[in-house]
Write a protein that holds these residues in place. Structure first.
Motif, PDB file in Angstrom:
ATOM      1  N   ARG A   3      43.275  17.441 -60.991  1.00  5.37           N
ATOM      2  CA  ARG A   3      43.280  18.332 -62.145  1.00  5.37           C
ATOM      3  C   ARG A   3      42.646  17.666 -63.350  1.00  5.37           C
ATOM      4  O   ARG A   3      41.843  18.241 -64.082  1.00  5.37           O
ATOM      5  N   GLN A   4      43.042  16.423 -63.514  1.00 10.23           N
ATOM      6  CA  GLN A   4      42.538  15.676 -64.663  1.00 10.23           C
ATOM      7  C   GLN A   4      41.014  15.544 -64.588  1.00 10.23           C
ATOM      8  O   GLN A   4      40.294  15.761 -65.557  1.00 10.23           O
ATOM      9  N   SER A  58      34.028  22.483 -50.251  1.00 11.77           N
ATOM     10  CA  SER A  58      35.306  21.846 -50.579  1.00 11.77           C
ATOM     11  C   SER A  58      35.425  21.626 -52.078  1.00 11.77           C
ATOM     12  O   SER A  58      34.430  21.739 -52.817  1.00 11.77           O
ATOM     13  N   PHE A  59      36.617  21.287 -52.498  1.00  9.82           N
ATOM     14  CA  PHE A  59      36.848  20.995 -53.909  1.00  9.82           C
ATOM     15  C   PHE A  59      36.058  19.763 -54.322  1.00  9.82           C
ATOM     16  O   PHE A  59      35.516  19.698 -55.425  1.00  9.82           O
ATOM     17  N   ASP A  60      35.991  18.790 -53.422  1.00  9.54           N
ATOM     18  CA  ASP A  60      35.228  17.572 -53.738  1.00  9.54           C
ATOM     19  C   ASP A  60      33.752  17.886 -53.972  1.00  9.54           C
ATOM     20  O   ASP A  60      33.092  17.281 -54.819  1.00  9.54           O
ATOM     21  N   ALA A  61      33.286  18.814 -53.187  1.00 10.81           N
ATOM     22  CA  ALA A  61      31.890  19.217 -53.376  1.00 10.81           C
ATOM     23  C   ALA A  61      31.696  19.836 -54.755  1.00 10.81           C
ATOM     24  O   ALA A  61      30.679  19.609 -55.424  1.00 10.81           O
ATOM     25  N   LEU A  62      32.685  20.602 -55.173  1.00 10.81           N
ATOM     26  CA  LEU A  62      32.626  21.206 -56.511  1.00 10.81           C
ATOM     27  C   LEU A  62      32.603  20.121 -57.584  1.00 10.81           C
ATOM     28  O   LEU A  62      31.816  20.157 -58.532  1.00 10.81           O
ATOM     29  N   ILE A  63      33.510  19.179 -57.423  1.00 11.68           N
ATOM     30  CA  ILE A  63      33.584  18.076 -58.386  1.00 11.68           C
ATOM     31  C   ILE A  63      32.257  17.342 -58.435  1.00 11.68           C
ATOM     32  O   ILE A  63      31.739  17.002 -59.497  1.00 11.68           O
ATOM     33  N   GLN A  64      31.707  17.129 -57.243  1.00  5.71           N
ATOM     34  CA  GLN A  64      30.416  16.415 -57.173  1.00  5.71           C
ATOM     35  C   GLN A  64      29.344  17.201 -57.929  1.00  5.71           C
ATOM     36  O   GLN A  64      28.546  16.640 -58.691  1.00  5.71           O
ATOM     37  N   ARG A  65      29.321  18.497 -57.679  1.00  6.81           N
ATOM     38  CA  ARG A  65      28.323  19.329 -58.350  1.00  6.81           C
ATOM     39  C   ARG A  65      28.519  19.317 -59.859  1.00  6.81           C
ATOM     40  O   ARG A  65      27.542  19.251 -60.635  1.00  6.81           O
TER      41      ARG A  65
END
Lengths: 205, 933
Positions: free
Chosen positions: A93-94, A187-194
Motif C-alpha cells: 500500500r505504501q 499482476s499487482f507487481d506489474a502495475l507497480i513496475q509500470r
C-alpha cells in the motif's frame, strides 16, 4: 426572570443555529479554497519571472507543491484501487500510494503547465456529494467552455481536493477503470513496475 | 466488235436528226429522276443487312436484342466528373432534360432504385468489410445504443464529447498503462484517433446552416465504406467507378437519313448546354453501336457531298486545261450530270436506299464516267482538225471510228461492277448494280445527250487546221527497239519490287478502325476501354438453364481474351452463405429502435407517437449545442498533440474540427434565421440515423438474395422466358489490330453459337473480304469474256488486260510501302481499277487496230484522251482523301495510286508489247483532206 426551561430552550436553539451555520460557513469555504488554488496556479503560470520554456521546471516545481498541499493523493490512490486495496499488504500500500502520488502529481501538473493560462473562471456553485462537496467551475475561453468540477473533503480544518471531474469524466474513476482493466490481465507487481517506470519518466522530463 | 459498231452507227443515225427532242426528253427525265431520289431514296446503316437480309445472324441478333431493353435501340451516355458526386449531379441534370423531351427520347435507364435492393445492401459488401463494420459497431456500442434511444443531433454531440473526454482524461492519467513504456521512451499514442466521422458531421452541419450545400449523410465515414451513401447507390458505374453510364432510348423518326440521328444531335446539344451552364468541370459524350453507326454515316455523307463537288470541279478544271476551252468541258459535264441523275432515279426506284458502301458511287462515277466523253472529244478534236465537214458530219465520224471502242470501254467498266451481283453480299451487290448501271447510263448519255449538245455547242472551225498527214503524224510516244526493251525491263523490275512490297499487305477486317478518329462516339468508346474494365461492346450466348449458364460462363471466363463474364448470377452478391454469420452478429449489435423513434421516421410531419408536435429549435437547444461544441473544441489541442508526437493527419483533423465548430457557432450566434435551418438539419439528421439503423438491422437480418429479388429492369437484361443470357466482354480493345479476330475465335472455340456486336462485326468483315475477292474474280472473268467476244482473239484479249495486271501489282506494292492494308473500304479497289485498267487498254488497242499507229507508237489524241481520262479518274478517287472517315480516305489513296499505275502501264507497256505484233492494215479514209493553213 426567565425560567430554567426557557434558558434551556434558548441554549438548544443557540446550538441548533450554530450547528446549522457551521456547515454553511464550511460550504463557502470549499469554493474559496478551489478559487485560491486556481488563482495561485494561474499566478505561477503567468508570473513574468517564470515565463518561457527555460523556467518550465521552476513552474513545474511550484505547481507540484501546490498540488501536494491541496490534493488528497493518498485517498485518491486508495479509491483508485477499489476492490484490490484490501488485499494489499501495508508495504504494498505504501509503495503504491507513493507511486500514485508521484504519478498523479506529475500528470496533473503537466496538464496545468500545458493548458492553464490566465483564465476567466466561473463558479456556478457547490453541491453536497454525500460527505463531500462538489465545487463546479467553468473555464471560459473565447470559443471554449471547459467544465471542471472539484470534489472536496474537509480535513484538519482545510478543504482538500480528492477528485477532479473534467468535462464529466472523473480522475479517480479513470484511474479505477484503468487499474482495474490492467489488473484483470496483469499482476499487482506489474502495475507497480509500470507506475515506477512512469514515475522515472516523469522525473527525467 | 461489229455488233458494237452497228449499234453505235444505228444509234447516232437516230440521235443526230433530232437533237432537240433528245435534249427535251433528257431534261424531263432528269427532273423526274431527281424528284424520285428526293422522295424515295433513304440511307441504311444496319451492318448485318449489308451481308444479307436473310442472314441467320440477323434473326439471332434480334433475339439477343430483346435482352437489351426489349430490342430498343440505345445510345450509351458516358459521364466523367472530377468527383463521383459531381458526375451524379450531371447525370441527374441531363436525365431531367431527357425525361422532359418524350418526343425525342422514349426512356433512359441510368439508375436502379436503391429501395429495390437496399434490403441486401450488406450482402454486397466483402466479408472483410462486414467484419470491419461489426468491429466499428462493437467499438462504438455506447454511441450506437444511446443514439437508437435518442437519435438527436445534440445527443450525438454530447455522446461524442463524452467519449472524447474519457479518452482525453484517460490519456492524461492512465495512458501509460497502454504502452510498453521505458525510461528512454515515455510512450507515444498507440491507438490512433480518427476524427473523420466527426468532421463529416460538422462540415455537413456547417454547410447546411450556411445554405451552401444540401444534407449529406455522414455514415459512409462512420463505417469506412461507400456503400452507406444511398444517394450514390444504384448508378451504373464502370468497374473502376470513374465513368458513369446511362442507356438512352431515342425515339425513332421515319423519313430521316437515320431514324435516330435527330435524337443523337439533340442529346449532344443537351450535353453542351449543361457544360456551359454550370458543369464545365464535367465531361460527357455519346457512344455505343447506334451512335458509332450514326457518326460514321454522318461523316461519310458529309465527306461524300464535299468529295462529289470537289471531284466535279477538279474534273472540269483538268478538262478546261487539256481541252483548252470551256465549251467542250461544259458539254462533258452536262452529259455526266444527266447520267448521274438517271442513276439516282434508277437507284431510288429499283433499290430504294444507299448503304455505307454504295454511298461512294457518286464521286466514283464522276471520275470513271467522264472518261468516255473525254475520249469522245479527244477524237472529235482530231477529226475536226483533220477533215472538212459540218459538226454533224464530224460527230458521225467520231461515232463511227471511236464509238465502238468507247462503248466497249464503257461496257467493260460496267462489267467490272455488275458481277458484284454474284457475290451474294448485299452491300456489294447494291454497289455493283448502282455503279454498273451508272456507267451504262453515262455511256447512254454520251451517245445521246453529248452528241445532241455537241450538235449545237461544239467548237467547229479552228483558225488553222493541220494537214491530215501532219495530224496523222502526231504521237505521244515513239519507242525505238531500245526504248521498248528499256520499258519492258523497267516494268519487270518494278513488278518484282512491287510484288515484294505487296507481300506485306494484309487484310485488316475491323470496321471500327475505319471510323473517323475525332468522332465523338469513337473517342468515348476508347475512353471506356482505357478507363474501365471492359468495352461497351460485348458478345452474348443464350442458355436454357441456370446450370448451363454457370458452366458456360466459367468456360468463357477461362479464355485469355475475355476480361469479364456477366450473367444473372453476377447480379447477386457473392458468397452470401459465407457472410450470414457476420451479418447475424451485426444484427445483434444494432439495437431495436424505440417505438416512438421508429414511428417518428414513418411520419412525414414532425409529430410524435402521442400526437404532440415536435418543438422547433429553441434558444436553449441552440445554447446547449453551442456549449457542447465548444467543449469538443477544447479537446482539439492540435499544438499539444503535435508536441506529444501525434500523427500529422490527426493534427490536421483536429484543426479541421476546430474550424468547423467555429463556423457553426458563428452561424448560430450571428443569424436568428439559422434556427430554422438548424431545426431542419436536426430533423434530417434524425431521419438519416433512423434510416441507417433500420437499414443495417433489416439488411443484417435478411435472407440471401435470389434471382427473383433482382430488380426487374436488371433481371430482364439477363433472363427472359426461361432463357439465360451470358454477356462476354473482351480483355483487349477490339479496336486494335487482330484483337477482334482473336476474341471471336476464342469464343467460338467454346460455343460456335455466340452472338453480339463483335460477332456481327467479324462475320461482316469476313463475308466482305470473301465477297470482294469473289467480285474481283467475277469482274475479271466477265471482262475477259467480253473482250474475247469482242476481239475474237485470245492474244488481244490478254494484251488488253496487261495494264490492269501490271498496274495492280504496282499499286499493291505502293500500299505495302506506304503501310496501308486492305480494309473494308479499300477492298473494293480491285473492281474499280479493273474497270479503269481495262478501259485504257481497250482504247489504246482499238486505236492500234485502226492500223495507222506504227511501231512502238501511241497516237497523240489517243494518249491525250487516256491521260486526261486517267487524271479525271484520279481526281474522282483522289477527292475521297478529304474524308475524315479513315476507310474512305484509304480507298481514295489506294484507288488514286491504282489509276495512276494503270495509266503508266497502259501508256508505256502496251505500245511496247504491241511493237512485237504486226499492225493490222489501215482502212482507207476517203474523207481525208489536205488543207493548208
Amino acid at each position: 426572570m426567565l425560567s430554567v426551561r426557557v434558558w434551556n430552550f434558548l441554549f438548544a436553539f443557540f446550538l441548533i443555529v450554530i450547528g446549522t451555520a457551521a456547515p454553511l460557513r464550511a460550504q463557502s469555504g470549499a469554493t474559496d479554497q478551489v478559487r485560491s488554488v486556481l488563482d495561485e496556479a494561474m499566478d505561477i503560470q503567468t508570473k513574468p519571472a517564470l515565463q518561457g520554456s527555460e523556467h518550465r521546471k521552476e513552474r513545474a516545481a511550484q505547481i507540484r507543491k501546490l498540488i501536494s498541499e491541496n490534493f488528497l493523493s493518498g485517498e485518491m490512490a486508495r479509491e483508485s484501487l477499489q476492490g484490490y486495496w484490501e488485499k494489499l499488504s501495508a508495504t504494498q500500500r505504501q509503495q503504491y500510494q507513493a507511486l500514485f502520488t508521484a504519478i498523479f502529481t506529475d500528470s496533473y501538473s503537466r496538464r496545468v503547465l500545458d493548458f492553464l493560462k490566465r483564465e476567466t473562471i466561473q463558479y456556478p456553485g457547490e453541491t453536497p456529494e454525500g460527505k463531500y462537496i462538489k465545487v463546479s467551475t467553468i473555464i471560459m475561453r473565447t470559443n471554449e467552455h471547459i467544465p471542471v468540477d472539484y470534489i472536496l473533503e474537509r480535513k484538519d480544518r482545510k478543504w482538500m481536493i480528492r477528485d477532479v471531474i473534467i468535462d464529466g469524466v472523473g480522475t479517480v474513476e479513470t484511474y479505477r477503470n484503468g487499474f482495474g482493466a490492467f489488473l484483470r490481465n496483469n499482476s499487482f507487481d506489474a502495475l507497480i513496475q509500470r507506475m515506477a517506470i512512469q514515475k522515472r519518466a516523469g522525473d527525467e522530463v | 466488235m461489229n455488233l458494237l459498231a452497228r449499234f453505235s452507227k444505228d444509234l447516232v443515225a437516230w440521235v443526230l436528226p433530232r437533237p432537240r427532242f433528245i435534249l427535251a426528253v433528257s431534261l424531263l427525265s432528269v427532273i423526274v429522276s431527281l424528284w424520285l431520289a428526293a422522295v424515295r431514296l433513304e440511307v441504311r446503316t444496319e451492318q448485318l443487312e449489308l451481308i444479307s437480309p436473310r442472314h441467320p445472324l440477323i434473326a439471332k441478333t434480334r433475339i439477343l436484342g430483346e435482352f437489351n431493353f426489349h430490342g430498343k435501340t440505345t445510345f450509351a451516355l458516358v459521364v466523367r466528373g472530377p468527383t463521383q458526386n459531381r458526375a451524379i449531379e450531371f447525370m441527374n441534370a441531363i436525365v431531367s432534360k431527357i425525361h422532359a423531351d418524350p418526343e425525342h427520347f422514349e426512356d433512359v435507364f441510368y439508375r436502379i432504385n436503391p429501395d429495390e435492393f437496399k434490403k441486401w445492401l450488406l450482402y454486397y459488401l466483402d466479408k472483410p468489410e462486414l467484419v470491419s463494420i461489426r468491429n466499428t459497431l462493437e467499438r462504438n456500442s455506447v454511441l450506437v445504443h444511446k443514439m437508437a434511444v435518442n437519435p438527436d443531433l445534440l445527443n450525438f454531440f454530447k455522446l461524442v464529447n463524452q467519449d472524447m473526454a474519457s479518452r482525453m482524461v484517460g490519456e492524461f492519467f492512465t495512458g501509460f498503462l497502454d504502452e510498453k513504456v521505458t525510461p528512454e521512451d515515455p510512450g507515444k499514442e498507440t491507438k490512433p484517433l480518427d476524427l473523420e466521422f466527426l468532421i463529416k458531421v460538422l462540415d455537413g452541419c456547417s454547410g447546411y446552416l450556411s445554405g451552401t450545400q444540401k444534407y449529406v449523410s455522414p455514415w459512409s465515414s462512420f463505417f469506412k465504406s461507400g456503400a452507406w451513401d444511398l444517394e450514390k447507390e444504384g448508378y451504373l458505374w464502370e468497374g473502376k467507378k470513374k465513368l458513369l453510364i446511362a442507356e438512352v432510348m431515342p425515339s425513332q423518326v421515319l423519313g430521316e437519313v437515320s431514324k435516330t440521328l435527330g435524337s443523337l444531335s439533340l442529346l449532344r446539344s443537351y450535353i453542351h448546354d449543361l457544360k456551359t451552364s454550370g458543369f464545365s468541370d464535367c465531361e460527357a459524350g455519346v457512344t455505343g453501336q447506334e451512335a458509332l453507326s450514326n457518326d460514321e454515316m454522318l461523316t461519310a455523307m458529309a465527306d461524300m457531298t464535299n468529295a462529289t463537288w470537289l471531284s466535279m470541279l477538279g474534273v472540269i478544271l483538268v478538262m478546261v486545261l487539256f481541252l483548252r476551252g470551256f465549251r467542250h468541258p461544259l458539254i462533258i459535264t452536262l452529259s455526266l450530270a444527266v447520267g448521274l441523275c438517271w442513276t439516282f432515279g434508277w437507284t431510288a426506284v429499283f433499290i430504294g436506299h444507299l448503304n455505307i458502301l454504295s454511298i461512294v458511287f457518286a464521286p466514283m462515277l464522276c471520275g470513271l464516267g467522264v472518261d468516255y466523253a473525254i475520249h469522245w472529244f479527244a477524237r472529235f478534236e482530231e477529226e475536226r482538225d483533220l477533215y472538212d465537214g459540218s459538226r454533224s458530219a464530224v460527230i458521225k465520224r467520231v461515232m463511227d471510228k471511236s464509238g465502238p471502242g468507247i462503248m466497249l470501254a464503257g461496257l467493260s467498266t460496267a462489267f467490272s461492277f455488275l458481277p458484284f451481283i454474284l457475290t451474294g453480299f448485299r452491300g456489294l451487290m447494291e454497289l455493283g448494280m448502282i455503279t454498273g448501271m451508272g456507267i451504262l447510263f453515262i455511256v447512254l448519255a454520251d451517245f445521246t445527250v453529248l452528241p445532241a449538245l455537241s450538235h449545237y455547242l461544239a467548237v467547229e472551225k479552228p483558225l488553222c487546221r493541220r494537214s491530215a498527214t501532219q495530224g496523222n503524224n502526231r504521237y505521244l510516244l515513239r519507242l525505238g527497239p531500245r526504248g521498248v526493251r528499256t520499258i519492258l525491263a523497267a516494268a519487270l523490275i518494278l513488278s518484282i519490287a512491287g510484288s515484294v512490297s505487296a507481300s506485306r499487305v494484309r487484310f485488316d477486317l475491323n470496321p471500327l478502325r475505319l471510323q473517323p478518329k475525332d468522332s465523338e462516339s469513337v473517342y468515348w468508346e476508347k475512353v471506356l476501354v482505357e478507363n474501365s474494365d471492359r468495352s461497351i461492346i460485348s458478345a452474348g450466348v443464350l442458355t436454357h438453364s441456370s446450370e448451363e449458364a454457370k458452366t458456360e460462363s466459367a468456360k468463357f471466363k477461362a479464355l485469355r481474351t475475355v476480361s469479364q463474364v456477366d450473367n444473372i448470377f453476377s447480379l447477386l452478391p457473392e458468397n452470401q452463405e459465407e457472410k450470414i454469420p457476420v451479418l447475424r452478429s451485426i444484427a445483434l449489435l444494432v439495437p431495436e429502435l424505440k417505438p416512438s423513434v421508429a414511428h417518428w421516421a414513418t411520419e412525414r410531419g414532425h409529430s410524435n407517437l402521442d400526437g404532440t408536435v415536435e418543438p422547433s429549435v429553441g434558444s436553449s437547444y441552440k445554447a446547449e449545442l453551442i456549449e457542447v461544441l465548444q467543449r469538443i473544441r477544447f479537446k482539439m489541442q492540435d499544438e499539444q498533440a503535435e508536441k506529444w508526437g501525434a500523427s500529422k493527419p490527426l493534427v490536421g483533423q483536429m484543426v479541421k474540427v476546430k474550424e468547423s465548430i467555429d463556423r457553426i457557432v458563428q452561424s448560430l450566434d450571428n443569424s436568428p434565421t439559422e434556427s430554422e435551418r438548424l431545426f431542419e438539419y436536426r430533423r434530417r439528421f434524425k431521419k438519416d440515423i433512423i434510416e441507417q439503423w433500420t437499414l443495417i438491422k433489416e439488411s443484417s437480418s435478411a435472407s440471401p438474395m435470389s434471382i427473383l429479388d433482382i430488380p426487374l429492369q436488371l433481371r430482364d437484361q439477363f433472363f427472359e422466358e426461361g432463357k439465360y443470357l451470358i454477356r462476354i466482354y473482351p480483355k483487349e480493345s477490339i479496336w486494335e489490330e487482330g484483337a477482334l479476330t482473336r476474341f471471336v475465335n476464342d469464343l467460338q472455340s467454346v460455343n460456335p453459337d455466340v452472338l453480339g456486336d463483335p460477332i456481327n462485326l467479324y462475320v461482316f468483315a469476313s463475308s466482305f473480304k470473301k465477297a470482294s475477292i469473289n467480285a474481283s474474280i467475277y469482274a475479271l472473268v466477265a471482262i475477259a469474256l467480253l473482250l474475247q467476244f469482242t476481239f475474237r482473239s485470245l492474244r488481244l484479249m490478254l494484251i488488253s488486260l496487261i495494264p490492269l495486271v501490271v498496274g495492280t501489282i504496282w499499286t499493291v506494292g505502293i500500299m505495302g510501302a506506304a503501310g496501308f492494308d486492305f480494309n473494308l473500304a479499300n477492298s473494293i479497289f480491285m473492281p474499280l481499277v479493273v474497270g479503269a485498267g481495262v478501259e485504257y487498254g481497250v482504247i489504246i488497242l482499238n486505236r492500234w487496230r485502226e492500223g495507222r499507229t506504227g511501231y512502238g507508237r501511241l497516237a497523240f489524241s489517243t494518249g491525250k484522251g487516256v491521260i486526261l481520262a486517267a487524271l479525271t479518274t484520279t481526281i474522282g478517287f483522289g477527292t475521297l482523301m478529304i474524308s475524315n472517315h479513315r476507310g474512305i480516305f484509304s480507298l481514295g489513296f489506294v484507288a488514286w495510286a491504282g489509276s495512276l499505275c494503270v495509266l503508266v502501264a497502259a501508256l508505256f507497256i502496251l505500245p511496247a508489247i504491241l511493237s512485237f505484233m504486226k499492225e493490222p492494215a489501215p482502212v482507207a479514209d476517203k474523207e481525208a483532206v489536205n488543207v493548208e493553213c
